[in-house]
Design an enzyme around this catalytic site. Structure first.
Site, PDB file in Angstrom:
ATOM      1  N   LYS A  53       0.849  -1.200   0.000  1.00 40.46           N
ATOM      2  CA  LYS A  53       0.000   0.000   0.000  1.00 40.46           C
ATOM      3  C   LYS A  53       0.875   1.236   0.000  1.00 40.46           C
ATOM      4  CE  LYS A  53      -4.317   1.054  -0.081  1.00 40.46           C
ATOM      5  NZ  LYS A  53      -5.316   0.367  -0.902  1.00 40.46           N
ATOM      6  N   GLY A 159     -22.241   4.414  -5.225  1.00 40.42           N
ATOM      7  CA  GLY A 159     -21.159   5.071  -5.961  1.00 40.42           C
ATOM      8  C   GLY A 159     -20.755   4.255  -7.169  1.00 40.42           C
ATOM      9  N   HIS A 160     -19.458   4.286  -7.471  1.00 37.68           N
ATOM     10  CA  HIS A 160     -18.961   3.599  -8.669  1.00 37.68           C
ATOM     11  C   HIS A 160     -19.343   2.120  -8.675  1.00 37.68           C
ATOM     12  CE1 HIS A 160     -16.299   7.137  -8.646  1.00 37.68           C
ATOM     13  NE2 HIS A 160     -16.444   7.018  -9.943  1.00 37.68           N
ATOM     14  N   VAL A 161     -19.214   1.460  -7.512  1.00 35.14           N
ATOM     15  CA  VAL A 161     -19.496   0.019  -7.459  1.00 35.14           C
ATOM     16  C   VAL A 161     -20.978  -0.233  -7.155  1.00 35.14           C
ATOM     17  CG1 VAL A 161     -18.919  -2.180  -6.371  1.00 35.14           C
ATOM     18  CG2 VAL A 161     -17.134  -0.469  -6.686  1.00 35.14           C
TER      19      VAL A 161
HETATM   20  P1  NAD Z   1     -17.525   5.685  -4.218  1.00 35.69           P
HETATM   21  O1  NAD Z   1     -16.855   6.751  -3.463  1.00 35.69           O
HETATM   22  O2  NAD Z   1     -17.689   5.813  -5.703  1.00 35.69           O
HETATM   23  O3  NAD Z   1     -19.003   5.435  -3.630  1.00 35.69           O
HETATM   24  C1  NAD Z   1     -19.330   5.405  -2.286  1.00 35.69           C
HETATM   25  C2  NAD Z   1     -20.802   5.805  -2.163  1.00 35.69           C
HETATM   26  O4  NAD Z   1     -21.205   5.612  -0.806  1.00 35.69           O
HETATM   27  C3  NAD Z   1     -21.077   7.263  -2.501  1.00 35.69           C
HETATM   28  O5  NAD Z   1     -22.213   7.358  -3.340  1.00 35.69           O
HETATM   29  C4  NAD Z   1     -21.348   7.908  -1.126  1.00 35.69           C
HETATM   30  O6  NAD Z   1     -22.254   8.997  -1.192  1.00 35.69           O
HETATM   31  C5  NAD Z   1     -21.940   6.740  -0.381  1.00 35.69           C
HETATM   32  N1  NAD Z   1     -21.824   6.813   1.080  1.00 35.69           N
HETATM   33  C6  NAD Z   1     -20.823   7.309   1.844  1.00 35.69           C
HETATM   34  N2  NAD Z   1     -21.089   7.140   3.151  1.00 35.69           N
HETATM   35  C7  NAD Z   1     -22.281   6.496   3.219  1.00 35.69           C
HETATM   36  C8  NAD Z   1     -23.094   6.031   4.287  1.00 35.69           C
HETATM   37  N3  NAD Z   1     -22.710   6.177   5.558  1.00 35.69           N
HETATM   38  N4  NAD Z   1     -24.255   5.419   3.984  1.00 35.69           N
HETATM   39  C9  NAD Z   1     -24.652   5.256   2.695  1.00 35.69           C
HETATM   40  N5  NAD Z   1     -23.926   5.693   1.641  1.00 35.69           N
HETATM   41  C10 NAD Z   1     -22.768   6.300   1.895  1.00 35.69           C
HETATM   42  O7  NAD Z   1     -16.758   4.325  -3.854  1.00 35.69           O
HETATM   43  P2  NAD Z   1     -16.720   2.967  -4.682  1.00 35.69           P
HETATM   44  O8  NAD Z   1     -15.553   2.974  -5.598  1.00 35.69           O
HETATM   45  O9  NAD Z   1     -18.091   2.680  -5.210  1.00 35.69           O
HETATM   46  O10 NAD Z   1     -16.346   1.930  -3.503  1.00 35.69           O
HETATM   47  C11 NAD Z   1     -17.324   1.545  -2.556  1.00 35.69           C
HETATM   48  C12 NAD Z   1     -16.682   0.653  -1.498  1.00 35.69           C
HETATM   49  O11 NAD Z   1     -16.116  -0.487  -2.129  1.00 35.69           O
HETATM   50  C13 NAD Z   1     -15.523   1.296  -0.706  1.00 35.69           C
HETATM   51  O12 NAD Z   1     -15.536   0.799   0.600  1.00 35.69           O
HETATM   52  C14 NAD Z   1     -14.290   0.817  -1.439  1.00 35.69           C
HETATM   53  O13 NAD Z   1     -13.160   0.773  -0.586  1.00 35.69           O
HETATM   54  C15 NAD Z   1     -14.722  -0.589  -1.824  1.00 35.69           C
HETATM   55  N6  NAD Z   1     -14.015  -1.122  -2.991  1.00 35.69           N
HETATM   56  C16 NAD Z   1     -14.106  -0.499  -4.187  1.00 35.69           C
HETATM   57  C17 NAD Z   1     -13.444  -1.024  -5.298  1.00 35.69           C
HETATM   58  C18 NAD Z   1     -13.530  -0.375  -6.664  1.00 35.69           C
HETATM   59  O14 NAD Z   1     -13.210  -1.038  -7.671  1.00 35.69           O
HETATM   60  N7  NAD Z   1     -13.966   0.869  -6.758  1.00 35.69           N
HETATM   61  C19 NAD Z   1     -12.684  -2.199  -5.165  1.00 35.69           C
HETATM   62  C20 NAD Z   1     -12.618  -2.828  -3.912  1.00 35.69           C
HETATM   63  C21 NAD Z   1     -13.288  -2.274  -2.830  1.00 35.69           C
END
Ligand code: NAD
Length: 331
Positions: A53, A159-161
């Site tokens: 990391k 969000g994205h996922v």
């Molecule tokens: P992102 O920032 O695009 O989306 C997160 C979403 O969660 C946002 O829409 C935000 O408004 C919402 N949010 C924040 N706090 C909240 C709460 N308390 N209650 C409800 N909604 C809330 O992030 P992402 O890329 O979609 O990733 C989501 C999770 O998955 C993270 O924990 C990230 O570490 C994990 N993750 C993502 C990936 C990836 O490929 N992007 C890979 C592995 C793990």
């Protein structure tokens, strides 16, 4: 700073985050903790990668912009380069796609660049594909049927996922409850004909599956007695406030799919960049779908050993690390 937890299975892969910390020792602790988690994520996903990391730590109240941002990214790239390939960096929180090419000026040990630059691009669609595969396996474990038709699924965090997980579940015939702290995400609920609610209500909604796709730490000892779902499988990292919560969930017969197994689609996709023939999205998709099979193995081991899926997943990772270390000693 760069933390390398393990290179037993291959180069230590892990994103670089730009984050503010009250104290530099907290940044070190974060880097070490996250690097260790990456080791287990890669080992469970059976990828030839170790865990590492990167952290660019900022004092509270500061932002990294303009010339200072450029200099910090180049410094970070030089640090990565000194490790000579033992650590390979990628995007994480606080780093954008425009930052990665800057780091890549100082080192070739960068992955996850845009597809236009020969990289594997945005990992989110692959993470979401893996989450869907994991939800199906978790349903098979909880209900004896992997189909999502007619199942109710609550997705917290769009969000994205999470937005992609919701769309995939809707396409598969699930009925959805959606929630996000951002009210603008309600549009997605309307488009998918889903019920929109608050994150707190979604967490304890009476649904078959809860898919946590926002932040970590949402499952603590206080919330578990209030849960009304039968299964949990989502993308968020570090969902359990403490490891003890895994036993508490098992005691309530709620099937929890270990987060670091469920959300490995991103690194499985990135690992395809290391193939001799270069990146291939079709190969990445096939490998990401196998997350469902890995999870089935973990549930079966947990049942056989009368332990939690968390303990079974950690044991699987340790087994693969020990086998690779033994093979390295023998050669
Ligand atoms: P992102 O920032 O695009 O989306 C997160 C979403 O969660 C946002 O829409 C935000 O408004 C919402 N949010 C924040 N706090 C909240 C709460 N308390 N209650 C409800 N909604 C809330 O992030 P992402 O890329 O979609 O990733 C989501 C999770 O998955 C993270 O924990 C990230 O570490 C994990 N993750 C993502 C990936 C990836 O490929 N992007 C890979 C592995 C793990």
């Amino acid at each position: 700073m760069v933390a390398v937890h393990s290179t037993v299975l291959g180069p230590a892969l892990g994103g670089c985050r730009v984050w503010t910390y009250d104290d530099p020792t907290l940044a070190v602790r974060d880097a070490l903790r996250l690097a260790r988690a990456m080791t287990y994520k890669a080992a469970c996903a059976d990828q030839p990668l170790g865990g590492g990391k990167g952290v660019i730590a900022l004092p509270p109240g500061t932002r990294l912009t303009g010339r200072r941002r450029r200099d910090a990214l180049l410094d970070f790239g030089e640090t990565v380069d000194q490790l000579d390939g033992r650590y390979v960096t990628a995007e994480d929180v606080g780093i954008g796609s425009r930052d990665m090419p800057m780091i890549a000026q100082a080192t070739r040990h960068v992955c996850g660049l845009a597809t236009s630059r020969g990289g594997s691009g945005d990992p989110s669609p692959f993470t979401a594909l893996g989450v869907e595969a994991a939800i199906r396996t978790t349903c098979a474990q909880a209900f004896g049927d992997a189909s999502l038709r007619g199942r109710t699924v609550a997705v917290v965090g769009l969000g994205h996922v999470g937005s992609r997980v919701a769309q995939r579940c809707a396409r598969a015939g699930a009925r959805l409850v959606l929630a996000d702290v951002d009210p603008a995400k309600r549009v997605l609920a309307e488009r998918l004909g889903a019920r929109w609610t608050t994150p707190a209500r979604a967490l304890t909604a009476n649904v078959d599956v809860l898919s946590l796709c926002a932040l970590g730490g949402q499952l603590d000892e206080a919330i578990v007695p209030r849960l009304r779902c039968r299964a949990i499988a989502g993308a968020a990292n570090n969902q359990l406030a403490t490891d003890a919560v895994a036993a508490q969930l098992a005691a309530r017969e709620i099937v929890w799919a270990p987060d670091f197994v469920v959300n490995a689609g991103g690194i499985v996709n990135i690992a395809v960049e290391f193939e001799p023939s270069g990146y291939d999205a079709g190969l990445a998709r096939r490998r990401v779908r196998a997350i469902g099979d890995t999870l089935a193995e973990i549930f079966a081991a947990a049942d056989a050993e009368r332990t939690t899926p968390l303990a079974a997943a950690v044991a699987l990772g340790e087994q693969r690390l020990a086998a690779a270390a033994a093979a390295a000693r023998a050669s």
